[in-house]
Design an enzyme around this catalytic site. Structure first.
Site, PDB file in Angstrom:
ATOM      1  N   CYS A   1     -10.455   0.170   8.197  1.00 38.68           N
ATOM      2  CA  CYS A   1      -9.858   1.421   8.659  1.00 38.68           C
ATOM      3  C   CYS A   1     -10.508   2.635   8.020  1.00 38.68           C
ATOM      4  O   CYS A   1     -10.646   3.679   8.647  1.00 38.68           O
ATOM      5  CB  CYS A   1      -8.353   1.424   8.375  1.00 38.68           C
ATOM      6  SG  CYS A   1      -7.940   0.997   6.695  1.00 38.68           S
TER       7      CYS A   1
ATOM      8  N   GLU B   1       0.870  -1.191   0.000  1.00 36.63           N
ATOM      9  CA  GLU B   1       0.000   0.000   0.000  1.00 36.63           C
ATOM     10  C   GLU B   1       0.901   1.234   0.000  1.00 36.63           C
ATOM     11  O   GLU B   1       0.748   2.153   0.799  1.00 36.63           O
ATOM     12  CB  GLU B   1      -0.945  -0.041   1.205  1.00 36.63           C
ATOM     13  CG  GLU B   1      -1.580  -1.430   1.334  1.00 36.63           C
ATOM     14  CD  GLU B   1      -2.576  -1.588   2.474  1.00 36.63           C
ATOM     15  OE1 GLU B   1      -2.786  -0.627   3.204  1.00 36.63           O
ATOM     16  OE2 GLU B   1      -3.165  -2.677   2.582  1.00 36.63           O
TER      17      GLU B   1
END
Lengths: 662, 662
Positions: free
Chosen positions: A425, A329
């Site tokens: 998240c 990521e």
């Protein structure tokens, strides 16, 4: 921590030039943001509470509340979810706190109080708080900070506690996190016998600064500074941890890459390029900026500026998205900004807003506010659907749904927003940001007020000992500007600093109807209007928003020969639903006149951009795959909609960067 | 196999309309191919022999010969390498055989004979031959055809044996593989008690047809047909295998995908899109075409045509590369042809040549030869360096070396050719194809001769009982055409069918100096020149090769707004070494005049394409990442070189599809 504290005393030289006006001083009444704050209040927070309690049919199970109940001894069962599951509840609580600040709700507060009670009961006698280790791996605490997120969860709980205390004045959760922070102090530090360590996933640094702010206890700031200073030192903490676990050489998937992935490949002051996991990087930078401001540490401030420069001038999408690849990521390298295989996580753009907001408080420069606004209006809000119930984790700038379905290197790109995530998240992160949007509009110092964002709102504050109210009225970004009306007692000599956005070529300013020349009062992206103000004074800021065709730097290979449309702060996109399939067949002639039209019935009311485009004809291609014949084109209407609103009319293709025909 | 054989008898209706002229009848004397056949003879075969014997310093260890020595009891040690390591030696032997056919070499033959002796000793008493199972997993034979490549290695050894027998008349290896085939017959088949199975990696199907051809034994053809007919039937063989191993549900990386990956998701006659591992798919299609031709099975021939159509008109790069993604080294879906994250394995393009060559023998149509030529001159030859010592496994059409280094989704794309591979399928595959290039030039039936490729060569054959020699002289693809001179006894009435390439707009033909009108004799890509030929007759075929700008079908998103340059059969590319970094900053105006120039000192002598291009200026961009200013361009010289030769002048960027400025 005595020695670290005393060093800190010497270094202390606060440098927060333009502190943000607190949330409680700002009331939002805004056409654009009102939609989102209402959505958070009425849909997202209740929905997420249901999700955290595993009551959303068909959604992935969260178990976050149940984990706390089990850790508290109130329920029996096994831990479920990621090791960082606790943070979802913390972020929800933080969002609830912001919502209660601006919009009290005794029912919601009672729910929050009850869950805070459970959290307090889950805290261990020595102050430790983490349901994964308490329930699933007792005895293994603090053995794997690289991967196991204990300090990350601690940080989020601290942020929630500070926000909840500010909102309600209630100390229960604040006491919990203070005890936890003091426990953490006994585990980590430079002193012999402590772990010379820091989190694998940052956030506790900025959270400890918040805790310092609310309590005045310098030990929290010292601990934040310690985590930042220790990071990337040799011998490497993650190697020591691994050695203690007897697991040398078991780095698995990230073999050879764990250090850059966590921004611990070298000390933070030596880092000059953004690397690794983009959310972690932004949380780290935010904490670095906080510590730099609180301690006056100029080398740390310089590191922040260097990383800011690299992120925003080399590695940021035009939407304010960051993180160019799925693997890790991650940030990748300068100018590598593919539109379809990127990551651009919603949380990373939120982290960029956090970083920008801190830099803006360190030194009020338009470049920080410009990026903050770019991320907010585009890559952040794209994360949430118009109905508030679906979310993007990854925010692509180009989508071919078949590629998402069939190509392994696109498997992380969802062509539609999803109802909830196992790794959830982003939704609560969106909620806590949107609920606190009032914090990002104004800064205030002894000498005046800065206006960073154009959001219908009022700021009620005290300046030079006297009450001051600034009412901002606007329909931005629909219409071109904002009006500010002052209310104060008698007169006051102060500066009103109005941001002039970088995208605006022809701004105008009038005070009480008299045009003012901007040039002499412009400094680093702000118009500094200094005068003796009286109540009823009215400032009109005009921000003309013609449709702009943006080009990317020639090194951005993915955007060569293409343009993105932007009007004001809003980046536009083309969708399949308006143009049929194969958006790559479209081109925009440079000579095309592009017009902005407000459509009240489209996507809840939005401005579209319309003009003439060209489309390659494929009718006469037949079964040829390659041909030397010149392919024909026909004129077609183009209609671009705000990027943040894409995907609200069913699944389909998306395109931000459209081929330009010169 | 009696029942399968008798079914076969009934179906037998041979349909090989234009069988290839055998290699021994063709002598190559060609400017273009001579370079490669000499490279194979003088460099590649000796180098690979060293590699197979682990004597190349710095290269990955092969162990292939040593594995055979261990299995033969001539050496002690452990098996090393992939489960398909045996096939590297087999492909080398096959290449050696072709080389001995055209260019006898007693020394090389002695080396080959010696290693064949070792192979024979490694064969087990029951005919089984596979060093992995013999050395590393005795007792586990035939338990995991999906993953363990026993039939694949068998197939390659059969191809080597047939080639070696044809080259030398020596039966040793042929006897080995016949005994092995007969052993395989006892293991696999429709009959009760046999495994109803087939290979996970195809090649044995086409190899068994070769064995049938050389021996006349129909049982081999029957076994090939069985493997093809059984494939994809339910209950699924790979599930049964897994069940027998007690490993249900352990498909690992390819979970849920093992069937399409191996083209066993449904029976082959029901497959209408190319899926899965591209090399396997091409070997399967080649075997299907072989069986269809030998048996006259029209449904199988139709399946070949359907898959051919899908591959070449929907999923093939302009270079003849196939396989659009790394995951599974796979086909993906129609028109998905990214230039930088593709696979386009050298072996897959070689497999496409095999498939094309079979279709061309089934029905001599120009579309097959066009694709065969496209692959040969571009995506096959790009696999090998000019010095014959380095190889590409993946053949990208666009390379940004930094992306290969930093992006996980580019990690399979090497920006430079590599000296050898642990998984070394491509280098010996190139060697065996190039060494046998003479097989691809001519076909011959009772009624005449087809010319498929323009390669300086002579065909010495017998037609209608009389000797015939065709001498083809050409400097193709440097110059525009070929001349054919006939040598025969007296006169002969036959057809000479000359391919008119699909890329050629203005072909011309003259017989003994007299121009012939082409239109009336053109059929499906061939000019059929039928007359009473005499010795000394001379046919001049003119194939003008202006520089062409190719466009891709508008559905190919990756190539929208771009063109590829082609001259004759040769696809061109731009390299960093000629243009500096950032090839994406270049555009080619449609009005630019493009000129082909032969450069004798460049890349061993090659034709380049030159013209004027535009380059985006980046000097005045500074630190801006996005800007609404129109970016400036300057005129720059463009110079394109043949794609197959890229990367021979040091590492750097590559670009095939260049932006076109209309």
């Amino acid at each position: 921590m005595e020695s670290a504290l005393s060093i800190l005393e010497e270094e202390m030289n606060p440098a927060r030039s333009a502190p943000a006006a607190p949330l409680r001083d700002v009331v939002i009444q805004d056409e654009f943001w009102g939609r989102y704050t209402r959505l958070v209040r009425d849909k997202v927070l209740p929905y997420q509470w249901e999700a955290l309690n595993d009551r959303v049919p068909g959604a992935e199970k969260s178990h976050a509340v149940e984990n706390f109940r089990i850790a508290a001894g109130l329920s029996r069962g096994e831990f479920h979810g990621y090791v960082f599951q606790d943070s979802d509840l913390a972020k929800w609580l933080e969002a609830v706190a912001y919502r209660l600040t601006t919009d009290p709700d005794p029912c919601l507060e009672a729910v929050a109080d009850e869950v805070i009670g459970i959290i307090a009961q889950a805290q261990q006698p020595d102050g430790y708080l983490n349901t994964y280790y308490t329930v699933a791996q007792p005895g293994q605490r603090w053995t794997d900070e690289r991967r196991r997120h204990e300090l990350y969860c601690a940080g989020h709980m601290m942020e929630a506690a500070v926000a909840y205390f500010e909102a309600t004045g209630k100390r229960a959760l604040l006491d919990v996190v203070r005890r936890f922070a003091e426990h953490i102090e006994t585990v980590f530090g430079r002193e012999p016998g402590k772990k010379h360590g820091y989190p694998g996933h940052q956030v506790i640094e900025l959270a400890l600064v918040k805790l310092f702010h609310i309590t005045g206890e310098k030990r929290y700031l010292a601990l934040a500074k310690y985590f930042i200073d220790e990071r990337g030192r040799q011998p490497h903490f993650f190697d020591s941890e691994e050695h203690e676990r007897g697991e040398e050489g078991h780095k698995g998937y990230f073999e050879g890459y764990v250090y850059a992935y966590t921004q611990s490949h070298k000390p933070v002051r030596e880092q000059d390029k953004a690397v690794g996991h983009a959310v972690r990087a932004m949380y780290l930078c935010s904490g670095m900026a906080d510590v730099a401001m609180e301690t006056g540490d100029s080398s740390l401030a310089d590191a922040c500026r260097t990383l800011w420069h690299n992120v925003t001038q080399r590695q940021m999408y035009v939407t304010g998205g960051i993180g160019a690849q799925d693997y890790g990521e991650d940030f990748t390298f300068d100018y590598d900004l593919p539109n379809d295989t990127l990551y651009a996580e919603t949380c990373a753009s939120i982290g960029l807003v956090f970083f920008a907001h801190r830099m803006l408080q360190m030194e009020p420069k338009g470049e920080y506010a410009d990026v903050m606004e770019r991320a907010l209006y585009n890559g952040v809000l794209s994360g949430i659907s118009l109905d508030g119930a679906r979310f993007f984790y990854v925010n692509p700038l180009e989508v071919w749904p078949q590629a998402c379905a069939h190509r392994h290197d696109h498997r992380h790109v969802a062509p539609e927003r999803q109802p909830w995530f196992g790794c959830a998240c982003c939704p609560p992160n969106l909620a806590r940001l949107i609920a606190a949007i009032g914090r990002y509009i104004y800064s205030q110092s002894e000498t005046g007020v800065w206006v960073h964002l154009f959001v219908g709102s009022s700021l009620s504050t005290t300046l030079q000992g006297k009450p001051l109210r600034i009412l901002q009225t606007t329909t931005y970004p629909r219409e071109e500007g904002s009006t500010f009306t002052l209310a104060l007692e008698g007169t006051a000599d102060f500066t009103l600093a109005l941001r002039i956005p970088g995208w605006c070529q022809q701004p105008s300013l009038a005070v009480n109807g008299s045009p003012m020349e901007l040039e002499p009062i412009l400094k680093e992206g702000y118009a500094y209007v200094h005068r003796l103000w009286s109540s009823g004074d009215r400032i009109e800021l005009g921000l003309p928003m013609p449709v702009e065709r943006l080009s990317a730097h020639p090194e951005v290979r993915a955007d060569a020969g293409r343009v993105a449309l932007q009007r004001g702060p809003v980046v536009y996109c083309l969708e399949e639903t308006d143009h049929g399939r194969n958006l790559s067949g479209l081109a925009l002639p440079r000579r095309s006149v592009l017009v902005a039209n407000y459509e009240s019935n489209l996507l809840g009311g939005t401005t579209v951009i319309e003009g003439e485009g060209l489309r390659t004809q494929d009718e006469d291609w037949g079964d040829h795959l390659y041909s030397s014949r010149e392919s024909l084109e026909r004129t077609v209407p183009l209609r671009a909609v705000p990027y943040a609103l894409w995907g609200n009319r069913g699944p389909g293709e998306l395109l931000v960067w459209v081929r330009e025909r010169r």
